[in-house]
Design a protein around this motif. Structure first.
Motif, short mmCIF file in Angstrom:
data_model
loop_
_atom_site.label_atom_id
_atom_site.label_comp_id
_atom_site.label_asym_id
_atom_site.label_seq_id
_atom_site.Cartn_x
_atom_site.Cartn_y
_atom_site.Cartn_z
N VAL A 49 -9.42 -21.34 13.88
CA VAL A 49 -8.92 -21.98 15.09
C VAL A 49 -8.80 -20.89 16.16
N VAL A 50 -9.21 -21.22 17.38
CA VAL A 50 -9.09 -20.28 18.49
C VAL A 50 -8.10 -20.87 19.49
N SER A 51 -7.12 -20.06 19.87
CA SER A 51 -6.11 -20.53 20.82
C SER A 51 -5.64 -19.36 21.68
N GLU A 52 -4.68 -19.63 22.55
CA GLU A 52 -4.08 -18.57 23.35
C GLU A 52 -3.43 -17.52 22.47
N GLN A 53 -3.11 -17.90 21.22
CA GLN A 53 -2.48 -16.97 20.27
C GLN A 53 -3.50 -15.99 19.70
N LEU A 55 -7.26 -15.56 17.27
CA LEU A 55 -8.11 -16.15 16.25
C LEU A 55 -7.28 -16.38 15.00
N SER A 56 -7.21 -17.63 14.56
CA SER A 56 -6.46 -17.99 13.35
C SER A 56 -7.44 -18.32 12.25
N LEU A 57 -7.25 -17.67 11.11
CA LEU A 57 -8.08 -17.90 9.94
C LEU A 57 -7.27 -18.79 9.00
N THR A 58 -7.75 -20.00 8.79
CA THR A 58 -6.95 -21.03 8.14
C THR A 58 -7.14 -21.10 6.63
N SER A 59 -8.19 -20.50 6.12
CA SER A 59 -8.49 -20.60 4.68
C SER A 59 -8.66 -19.22 4.05
N LEU A 60 -7.99 -18.24 4.59
CA LEU A 60 -8.19 -16.85 4.17
C LEU A 60 -7.60 -16.58 2.79
N PRO A 61 -8.43 -16.14 1.83
CA PRO A 61 -7.92 -15.78 0.50
C PRO A 61 -6.99 -14.56 0.58
N ALA A 62 -6.14 -14.41 -0.42
CA ALA A 62 -5.13 -13.35 -0.42
C ALA A 62 -5.72 -11.95 -0.28
N ASP A 63 -6.83 -11.65 -0.98
CA ASP A 63 -7.40 -10.31 -0.90
C ASP A 63 -7.94 -10.02 0.50
N ALA A 64 -8.53 -11.00 1.14
CA ALA A 64 -9.03 -10.82 2.50
C ALA A 64 -7.86 -10.69 3.48
N ARG A 65 -6.79 -11.39 3.21
CA ARG A 65 -5.59 -11.30 4.06
C ARG A 65 -5.05 -9.87 4.04
N VAL A 66 -5.00 -9.27 2.86
CA VAL A 66 -4.53 -7.89 2.73
C VAL A 66 -5.40 -6.95 3.57
N VAL A 69 -4.52 -7.33 7.26
CA VAL A 69 -3.21 -6.74 7.56
C VAL A 69 -3.28 -5.22 7.66
N LYS A 70 -4.18 -4.61 6.94
CA LYS A 70 -4.31 -3.14 6.99
C LYS A 70 -4.80 -2.66 8.34
N LYS A 71 -5.53 -3.52 9.08
CA LYS A 71 -6.13 -3.09 10.34
C LYS A 71 -5.59 -3.80 11.58
N HIS A 72 -4.89 -4.92 11.39
CA HIS A 72 -4.46 -5.72 12.52
C HIS A 72 -3.04 -6.23 12.31
N ARG A 73 -2.34 -6.44 13.41
CA ARG A 73 -1.05 -7.13 13.34
C ARG A 73 -1.33 -8.61 13.26
N ILE A 74 -0.70 -9.28 12.33
CA ILE A 74 -0.91 -10.72 12.19
C ILE A 74 0.37 -11.47 12.47
N ALA A 75 0.21 -12.76 12.74
CA ALA A 75 1.34 -13.65 12.98
C ALA A 75 0.96 -15.02 12.43
N PRO A 76 1.95 -15.87 12.17
CA PRO A 76 1.61 -17.24 11.79
C PRO A 76 1.13 -18.00 13.03
N PHE A 77 0.38 -19.04 12.83
CA PHE A 77 -0.05 -19.91 13.92
C PHE A 77 1.12 -20.81 14.28
N SER A 86 0.76 -20.03 6.46
CA SER A 86 -0.39 -19.75 5.58
C SER A 86 -1.62 -19.33 6.37
N TRP A 87 -1.63 -19.59 7.68
CA TRP A 87 -2.75 -19.17 8.51
C TRP A 87 -2.50 -17.75 9.00
N VAL A 88 -3.55 -16.97 9.09
CA VAL A 88 -3.47 -15.61 9.60
C VAL A 88 -3.98 -15.61 11.04
N THR A 89 -3.12 -15.29 11.97
CA THR A 89 -3.51 -15.26 13.38
C THR A 89 -3.50 -13.82 13.87
#
Length: 116
Positions: A49-53, A55-66, A69-77, A86-89
Motif C-alpha cells: 500500500v502506498v500512502s502519505e505514510q 510504502l507499507s508492506l502488508t504480507s512481509l514474512p518475519a525474516d524479511a521484516r528483520v 528493520v536493520k536498514k530502515h525505521r518502520i512504523a505500523p500503518f 502487522s504491516w511494515v511501513t
C-alpha cells in the motif's frame, strides 16, 4: 489545494510510480485502491500500500521484516486512527524505493502463496 497537500500527493504518485517500475514484470500484479490509497495485489491478495505514510508492506514474512528493520525505521500503518501493526511501513523517498525491492518481492511472494 495547499502546497503541503500538493507535495504530499506528488510524493504518493512518485512512490506509486517507483513501485510500478519494480513490480511491472511480476505475474498477476494488480493495482487497486484500499483505504482510499493506491494498493497492489498479487492474485487478489494485498501485498503493498502506498500512502502519505510511505510504502507499507502488508504480507512481509518475519525474516524479511528483520532485514528491513536493520536498514530502515518502520512504523505500523494507520488507517482512520487504527494501527495495523502487522504491516511494515517505511517512510521513504521515491528515489530510494529500490532499497526495498527484496522486501517488496518477499511481501509479493507471501501474498501469492497465501492465495495458492
Amino acid at each position: 489545494m495547499s502546497k503541503q497537500r500538493e507535495a504530499s500527493r506528488t510524493k504518493v504518485e512518485s512512490l506509486v510510480a517507483a513501485v510500478v517500475r519494480i513490480t511491472e514484470s511480476w505475474d498477476a500484479v494488480e493495482r487497486t485502491t484500499m483505504f482510499g490509497v493506491p494498493s497492489f495485489r498479487a492474485n487478489g491478495t494485498l501485498f503493498a500500500v502506498v500512502s502519505e505514510q510511505g510504502l507499507s508492506l502488508t504480507s512481509l514474512p518475519a525474516d524479511a521484516r528483520v532485514a528491513v528493520v536493520k536498514k530502515h525505521r518502520i512504523a505500523p500503518f494507520e488507517a482512520n486512527g487504527r494501527l495495523v501493526g502487522s504491516w511494515v511501513t517505511v517512510d521513504i523517498e521515491p528515489n530510494r524505493v529500490g532499497e526495498l525491492t527484496d522486501a517488496l518481492r518477499a511481501s509479493y511472494e507471501a501474498a501469492v502463496r497465501r492465495k495458492a
